[in-house]
Scaffold this motif. Structure first.
Motif, PDB file in Angstrom:
ATOM      1  N   ASP A 308       0.828  -1.204   0.000  1.00 10.30           N
ATOM      2  CA  ASP A 308       0.000   0.000   0.000  1.00 10.30           C
ATOM      3  C   ASP A 308       0.862   1.254   0.000  1.00 10.30           C
ATOM      4  O   ASP A 308       0.543   2.246  -0.661  1.00 10.30           O
ATOM      5  CB  ASP A 308      -0.935   0.010   1.214  1.00 10.30           C
ATOM      6  CG  ASP A 308      -2.134  -0.910   1.037  1.00 10.30           C
ATOM      7  OD1 ASP A 308      -2.428  -1.269  -0.114  1.00 10.30           O
ATOM      8  OD2 ASP A 308      -2.773  -1.263   2.046  1.00 10.30           O
ATOM      9  N   VAL A 309       1.958   1.221   0.750  1.00  5.22           N
ATOM     10  CA  VAL A 309       2.869   2.374   0.777  1.00  5.22           C
ATOM     11  C   VAL A 309       3.411   2.642  -0.633  1.00  5.22           C
ATOM     12  O   VAL A 309       3.468   3.795  -1.088  1.00  5.22           O
ATOM     13  CB  VAL A 309       4.033   2.135   1.757  1.00  5.22           C
ATOM     14  CG1 VAL A 309       5.155   3.125   1.516  1.00  5.22           C
ATOM     15  CG2 VAL A 309       3.546   2.274   3.189  1.00  5.22           C
ATOM     16  N   LYS A 310       3.791   1.572  -1.297  1.00  2.00           N
ATOM     17  CA  LYS A 310       4.317   1.728  -2.654  1.00  2.00           C
ATOM     18  C   LYS A 310       3.266   2.327  -3.582  1.00  2.00           C
ATOM     19  O   LYS A 310       3.567   3.226  -4.388  1.00  2.00           O
ATOM     20  CB  LYS A 310       4.778   0.373  -3.191  1.00  2.00           C
ATOM     21  CG  LYS A 310       5.421   0.433  -4.560  1.00  2.00           C
ATOM     22  CD  LYS A 310       5.912  -0.946  -4.997  1.00  2.00           C
ATOM     23  CE  LYS A 310       6.559  -0.891  -6.375  1.00  2.00           C
ATOM     24  NZ  LYS A 310       7.017  -2.229  -6.815  1.00  2.00           N
ATOM     25  N   SER A 311       2.016   1.864  -3.457  1.00  2.00           N
ATOM     26  CA  SER A 311       0.935   2.384  -4.296  1.00  2.00           C
ATOM     27  C   SER A 311       0.652   3.854  -3.992  1.00  2.00           C
ATOM     28  O   SER A 311       0.475   4.667  -4.902  1.00  2.00           O
ATOM     29  CB  SER A 311      -0.343   1.554  -4.083  1.00  2.00           C
ATOM     30  OG  SER A 311      -0.158   0.224  -4.464  1.00  2.00           O
ATOM     31  N   ILE A 312       0.615   4.195  -2.702  1.00  2.55           N
ATOM     32  CA  ILE A 312       0.329   5.581  -2.312  1.00  2.55           C
ATOM     33  C   ILE A 312       1.440   6.508  -2.793  1.00  2.55           C
ATOM     34  O   ILE A 312       1.185   7.592  -3.332  1.00  2.55           O
ATOM     35  CB  ILE A 312       0.161   5.673  -0.782  1.00  2.55           C
ATOM     36  CG1 ILE A 312      -1.074   4.902  -0.337  1.00  2.55           C
ATOM     37  CG2 ILE A 312       0.045   7.142  -0.343  1.00  2.55           C
ATOM     38  CD1 ILE A 312      -1.145   4.673   1.166  1.00  2.55           C
ATOM     39  N   SER A 314       3.504   6.032  -5.291  1.00  4.09           N
ATOM     40  CA  SER A 314       3.461   6.135  -6.754  1.00  4.09           C
ATOM     41  C   SER A 314       2.314   7.023  -7.217  1.00  4.09           C
ATOM     42  O   SER A 314       2.464   7.810  -8.156  1.00  4.09           O
ATOM     43  CB  SER A 314       3.323   4.734  -7.350  1.00  4.09           C
ATOM     44  OG  SER A 314       3.164   4.787  -8.745  1.00  4.09           O
ATOM     45  N   ALA A 315       1.158   6.897  -6.540  1.00  2.00           N
ATOM     46  CA  ALA A 315      -0.031   7.625  -6.980  1.00  2.00           C
ATOM     47  C   ALA A 315       0.013   9.101  -6.616  1.00  2.00           C
ATOM     48  O   ALA A 315      -0.549   9.936  -7.329  1.00  2.00           O
ATOM     49  CB  ALA A 315      -1.276   6.985  -6.378  1.00  2.00           C
ATOM     50  N   THR A 316       0.662   9.434  -5.505  1.00  2.00           N
ATOM     51  CA  THR A 316       0.624  10.825  -5.028  1.00  2.00           C
ATOM     52  C   THR A 316       1.919  11.590  -5.270  1.00  2.00           C
ATOM     53  O   THR A 316       1.949  12.816  -5.142  1.00  2.00           O
ATOM     54  CB  THR A 316       0.324  10.858  -3.519  1.00  2.00           C
ATOM     55  OG1 THR A 316       1.402  10.237  -2.805  1.00  2.00           O
ATOM     56  CG2 THR A 316      -0.974  10.133  -3.216  1.00  2.00           C
ATOM     57  N   GLU A 358      -3.327   9.793 -11.936  1.00  2.00           N
ATOM     58  CA  GLU A 358      -2.597   9.034 -12.943  1.00  2.00           C
ATOM     59  C   GLU A 358      -2.863   7.537 -12.787  1.00  2.00           C
ATOM     60  O   GLU A 358      -2.647   6.763 -13.711  1.00  2.00           O
ATOM     61  CB  GLU A 358      -1.094   9.324 -12.836  1.00  2.00           C
ATOM     62  CG  GLU A 358      -0.734  10.769 -13.197  1.00  2.00           C
ATOM     63  CD  GLU A 358       0.758  11.004 -13.161  1.00  2.00           C
ATOM     64  OE1 GLU A 358       1.502  10.016 -12.984  1.00  2.00           O
ATOM     65  OE2 GLU A 358       1.175  12.154 -13.328  1.00  2.00           O
ATOM     66  N   ALA A 359      -3.283   7.150 -11.588  1.00  2.00           N
ATOM     67  CA  ALA A 359      -3.670   5.759 -11.344  1.00  2.00           C
ATOM     68  C   ALA A 359      -5.183   5.690 -11.191  1.00  2.00           C
ATOM     69  O   ALA A 359      -5.813   6.639 -10.731  1.00  2.00           O
ATOM     70  CB  ALA A 359      -2.991   5.232 -10.079  1.00  2.00           C
ATOM     71  N   VAL A 360      -5.775   4.587 -11.605  1.00  2.00           N
ATOM     72  CA  VAL A 360      -7.221   4.413 -11.476  1.00  2.00           C
ATOM     73  C   VAL A 360      -7.502   3.042 -10.870  1.00  2.00           C
ATOM     74  O   VAL A 360      -6.692   2.112 -10.977  1.00  2.00           O
ATOM     75  CB  VAL A 360      -7.953   4.544 -12.830  1.00  2.00           C
ATOM     76  CG1 VAL A 360      -7.862   5.960 -13.359  1.00  2.00           C
ATOM     77  CG2 VAL A 360      -7.418   3.544 -13.838  1.00  2.00           C
ATOM     78  N   THR A 361      -8.658   2.938 -10.228  1.00  2.00           N
ATOM     79  CA  THR A 361      -9.076   1.693  -9.596  1.00  2.00           C
ATOM     80  C   THR A 361     -10.493   1.357 -10.009  1.00  2.00           C
ATOM     81  O   THR A 361     -11.383   2.212  -9.917  1.00  2.00           O
ATOM     82  CB  THR A 361      -9.017   1.809  -8.062  1.00  2.00           C
ATOM     83  OG1 THR A 361      -7.685   2.142  -7.660  1.00  2.00           O
ATOM     84  CG2 THR A 361      -9.441   0.507  -7.397  1.00  2.00           C
ATOM     85  N   VAL A 362     -10.697   0.146 -10.497  1.00  2.00           N
ATOM     86  CA  VAL A 362     -12.053  -0.338 -10.752  1.00  2.00           C
ATOM     87  C   VAL A 362     -12.557  -0.899  -9.424  1.00  2.00           C
ATOM     88  O   VAL A 362     -12.070  -1.926  -8.939  1.00  2.00           O
ATOM     89  CB  VAL A 362     -12.082  -1.415 -11.848  1.00  2.00           C
ATOM     90  CG1 VAL A 362     -13.528  -1.856 -12.103  1.00  2.00           C
ATOM     91  CG2 VAL A 362     -11.459  -0.891 -13.135  1.00  2.00           C
TER      92      VAL A 362
END
Length: 514
Positions: A308-312, A314-316, A358-362
């Motif tokens: 989750d840290v990696k995703s956050i 990257s996304a922010t 820049e990232a999206v979630t279905v």
């Protein structure tokens, strides 16, 4: 003279070939009834009582406890298909099984295995050329990609949503992460949440994490948020040495408590003074720090997992900070909005907008765990095939039309091949016919009559597939109905199936150690 251990078992010659072919055919047959828009589901129950209900070929083969090494090769065909193009796993497995069945008939006619392999390789080359000729001369735009996604999901479990509705969400997600450099597939994720109907499935322009604020009085939503990611424990420091301290008076106790309080307040003040709005930390947060930051309207989340840290980050655009002394606005990320919502017993946090966009979630919803699991598989496959079609820019007719064209092309060129290898090339064409035959069988039509009608329509019209429209099944041009598949899905299915079948057909000796 003993060469092998006495506990070893050896199967040679025709017996070995028959055993391997039988195992491969059995695996392919297990997924055959799931193919197409009228395909059936399988219920898989493991030793622990866990149940999986799906018609996804890759999932079925993955969940099956397959031990036979030759059968495992068919599973690897599906795994390769899934990894490379994301769909067509059932098609690849079924073709591989039928190539083995045709090879068995040729072996019974005393055609050597090497001749069969050579013929299959030649037929695969012709088949790939036929696929190239089937590529439609059209622009692969948003509408066509939606047709690709819909074709991929038709027949799969999509709950109360129609494949067309879900396809629009899938293509919008891929469009969002596409630019001139290609598709950033890793920036699209699928998050499932049980509860509500599948019609509540939505596209989130950002990411979703299963986290809740550390203090109940913290804001549930923050607009225009500056974000810090900390690798810091916001609690009283403890020494690594196991030591005891003797306190002789109340003054010493108060001094210790004051020092502890001062340390914690120092953490909270450093964060509040930095101007950050939201903090994600990989470690624990003391209740007193949480309470102070809540009073400053700073939203804090603790114990964030590494993924989750990696995703956050990257996304922010936030950088991970290892000490509060390094708090700097240059390391902060940004999002237009961070909000926490409750779904049943779960709190989920949505990080939206800004660089997060820049990232999206279905965000997949469904009434039961089985529904959301199958929806997740369907959406994942659709995302992969849309990416494949967008990257290559090549699509071919679906509904069995491409397979009819491939088989016709292979048969027509087989006449020019000399010797027994011609038998293997013709056998390859017969194996490819299994796809339209299975599609017909799964819709309730007679497979032989349907195959004859499809061949006749292909000869006269140039393109013919089995069109399933509600209760009626007709033979027509699938492109007119928006039934198209990425060309790479067909190529991968032919290549991987041919490779697996030829490898198994060449085995004439099996040695198993106990």
């Amino acid at each position: 003279m003993f060469i092998l251990s006495e506990d070893s078992q050896r199967t040679e010659g025709r017996d070995a070939q028959s055993s391997n072919i039988m195992a491969g055919k059995a695996v392919a047959e297990s997924v055959r009834t799931t193919l197409g828009p009228r395909g059936m589901d399988k219920m898989l129950v493991d030793s622990g009582g866990e149940v999986v209900i799906t018609n996804d070929g890759a999932t079925i083969l993955e969940e099956m406890d397959i031990e036979h090494p030759a059968a495992q090769m068919i599973v690897e065909v599906a795994e390769t298909q899934e990894a490379e193009v994301g769909d067509g796993t059932t098609t690849a497995a079924v073709i591989a099984g039928n190539l083995l069945g045709e090879a068995e008939d040729l072996l019974d006619q005393d055609v050597h295995a090497t001749t069969i392999v050579e013929g299959y390789h030649e037929a695969a080359r012709i088949a790939l050329e036929a696929i190239d000729d089937q590529v439609l001369d059209v622009e692969v735009d948003h509408d066509l990609l939606a047709e690709v996604a819909e074709s991929s999901m038709t027949g799969k479990g999509t709950g109360g949503l129609t494949p067309a509705e879900l396809a629009e969400t899938v293509v919008t997600a891929i469009d969002h992460v596409s630019d001139d450099d290609g598709v950033r597939r890793d920036d699209v994720s699928v998050y499932t949440q049980v509860g509500a109907s599948s019609s509540a499935t939505d596209l989130v322009e950002g990411i979703v994490v299963d986290e809740e604020p550390v203090h109940e009085t913290m804001p549930s939503s923050v607009e225009d948020a500056d974000i810090a990611i900390l690798d810091v424990a916001l609690e009283v420091r403890t020494g690594e040495v196991d030591a005891e301290y003797a306190i002789d008076s109340i003054d010493q106790l108060n001094a210790a408590l004051d020092a502890e309080e001062s340390e914690l307040r120092g953490y909270a003040e450093a964060i509040a003074d930095s101007g950050v709005d939201v903090v994600f930390t990989t470690d624990d947060v003391d209740d007193r720090v949480a309470s102070y930051l809540a009073g400053e309207d700073v939203l804090v989340y603790e114990d964030i997992g590494s993924s989750d840290v990696k995703s956050i980050a990257s996304a922010t655009g936030a950088r991970r900070i290892g000490t509060l002394d390094d708090l700097d606005a240059e390391d902060f990320g940004h999002a237009e909005r961070i909000r926490t919502e409750r779904f049943g017993d779960d709190d989920l946090t949505f990080i939206e907008g800004g660089q997060a966009a820049e990232a999206v979630t279905v965000f997949v919803r469904g009434g039961t765990e089985h529904v959301v699991d199958e929806l997740e598989r369907a959406v994942g496959d659709a995302l992969d095939v849309v990416e494949t079609a967008r990257e290559s820019g090549e699509v071919v007719p679906g509904a069995g039309a491409s397979e009819i064209a491939i088989a016709d092309r292979v048969r027509s060129e087989a006449a020019g091949i000399e010797g027994r290898k011609q038998l293997a090339v013709n056998a390859f064409a017969d194996a490819i016919d299994v796809i339209p035959r299975t599609l017909a069988s799964n819709t309730g039509r007679d497979p032989i009559d349907s195959l004859v009608d499809l061949r006749a329509a292909h000869e006269s019209e140039g393109r013919a597939g089995l069109i399933t429209d509600r209760e009626e099944v007709t033979i027509d041009d699938p492109v007119e109905y928006g039934i198209v598949d990425p060309a790479d899905v067909k190529r991968e299915a032919v290549e991987s199936a041919a490779e697996a079948a030829t490898m198994i057909a060449r085995i004439d000796d099996v040695i198993a150690a106990e």
